[in-house]
Motif scaffolding. Structure first.
Motif: not given
Length: 376
Positions: A7-8, A19-22, A40-43
């Motif tokens: 969720r970046a 970031q994760c390469g997905k 941005s805001v993330y959980k």
């Protein structure tokens, strides 16, 4: 656009997450819409994280966002309210060598002795090639190249290396780097060239030149009889002379011992010193700059008929003369104003002839003892 895995925040149309390469799906999921540049805001587990994009930098020709994040917010509302604060924080940038030099000058530099400050200032003038390179981008090869090009002697190279080391220590304290690369620099070999002292015959020639009316020769005699360094002579003031106590107080340079220990005056040199004061106007003992002093010094030696030794040889002359007069080593050390006698020993240059005379006396005494035993 939001990464389907971590969720970046991603640029629109991105195929992979930076970031994760997905790999993103053909219909990427959208996060709740927020205007560009508003953060941005993330959980993250049981807490919330806020992130803002402060700009972009080029990496291998591609624009990569410079992001600032902060975690640990209890609620989403707390995280969102913090976004304006996060945007105001300036991104951390690695300092250049020049930045660290300015920091060094404003803090540690003022606590150093005048001698050390002078060494670092000279060293700083020799590192132009790397002044504006960021500390984390320098390599040992870069620093060694500066050393090899700008330092022709061991001592100059050592001062440059020590300066680099001071700057790296500052950078390490602020966690810009983790290793002091200055520790890996290779210095040139130390080539010690022994200074010479004026001979007794040369000192007599200087006295003859002085007696002929060349009063300036008295400065050379003053240094030879007191062990004054050129820098001490050039900065000495007439008010520092204690005529009754036969000493010059407060004219010492470089070390604490030299500054605190007075320069003692032999009876033979006091009239010369008085003559020099009479010929020199103003408060200084010698009214001349450094360049003209050296020029006048060598002209005087040439006229007097001595070897063109350096001014510092006068200090070696004083130590050697005292040693040849069998003055106790501890007294010579005091007169030379050295903290250690090992330093004094470097200033004593005994000719071979008195050494031969000394060992011959030992042989002569042994011969007399053997003769006395035979007769008994």
């Amino acid at each position: 656009m939001i990464c389907c895995k971590c969720r970046a925040e991603l640029p629109e149309g991105a195929l992979y997450c930076f970031q994760c390469g997905k790999k993103q799906t053909s219909t990427p999921r959208k996060g709740r819409s927020r205007a560009n540049g508003t953060g941005s805001v993330y959980k993250r587990g049981n807490s919330w994280e806020v992130a803002v994009t402060l700009g972009y930098k080029l990496v291998d020709g591609k624009a990569v966002p410079i992001r600032k994040t902060k975690r640990g917010f209890r609620t989403k509302k707390d995280a969102m309210e913090y976004i304006p604060n996060l945007k105001q924080e300036k991104p951390r940038t690695e300092p250049t060598i020049n930045d660290l030099w300015n920091q060094f000058q404003s803090a540690q530099f003022k606590k150093l002795s005048e001698s050390q400050q002078g060494k670092y200032e000279i060293a700083w003038k020799k590192v132009d090639a790397v002044k504006f390179i960021k500390i984390d981008q320098l390599t040992v090869a870069d620093l060694q190249a500066v050393l090899n090009e700008k330092a022709s002697t061991f001592y100059t190279a050592r001062d440059i290396r020590d300066l680099f080391s001071k700057l790296y220590q500052l950078a390490m304290a602020d966690q810009f780097v983790t290793v002091n690369l200055a520790e890996f620099l290779v210095l040139p070999d130390l080539e010690t060239k022994e200074r010479e002292a004026f001979t007794e015959d040369e000192i007599q020639k200087l006295w003859t030149d002085y007696a002929a009316g060349n009063w300036w020769t008295g400065y050379i005699l003053l240094m030879a009889y007191t062990g004054m360094m050129p820098g001490e002579l050039l900065s000495a003031r007439k008010r520092q002379i204690d005529w009754d106590g036969k000493k010059i107080q407060g004219a010492g340079k470089k070390t604490k011992t030299r500054k605190e220990t007075p320069i003692v005056l032999a009876d033979v040199i006091i009239p010369v010193l008085s003559d020099l004061c009479d010929h020199t106007e103003g408060e200084k003992l010698i009214a001349i700059n450094k360049d003209n002093f050296y020029k006048r010094f060598y002209e005087t030696l040439s006229r007097a008929g001595t070897r063109p030794l350096k001014p510092y040889s006068c200090r070696h002359t004083a130590a050697t003369a005292l040693a040849l007069e069998n003055i106790p080593p501890s007294v010579i050390q005091k007169i030379m104003r050295h903290a250690k006698f090992s330093t004094t020993q470097q200033y004593i240059h005994v000719d071979v002839s008195p050494m031969l005379e000394a060992v011959n006396q030992l042989h002569s005494k042994k011969g007399k003892q053997d003769t006395q035993r035979d007769t008994q």
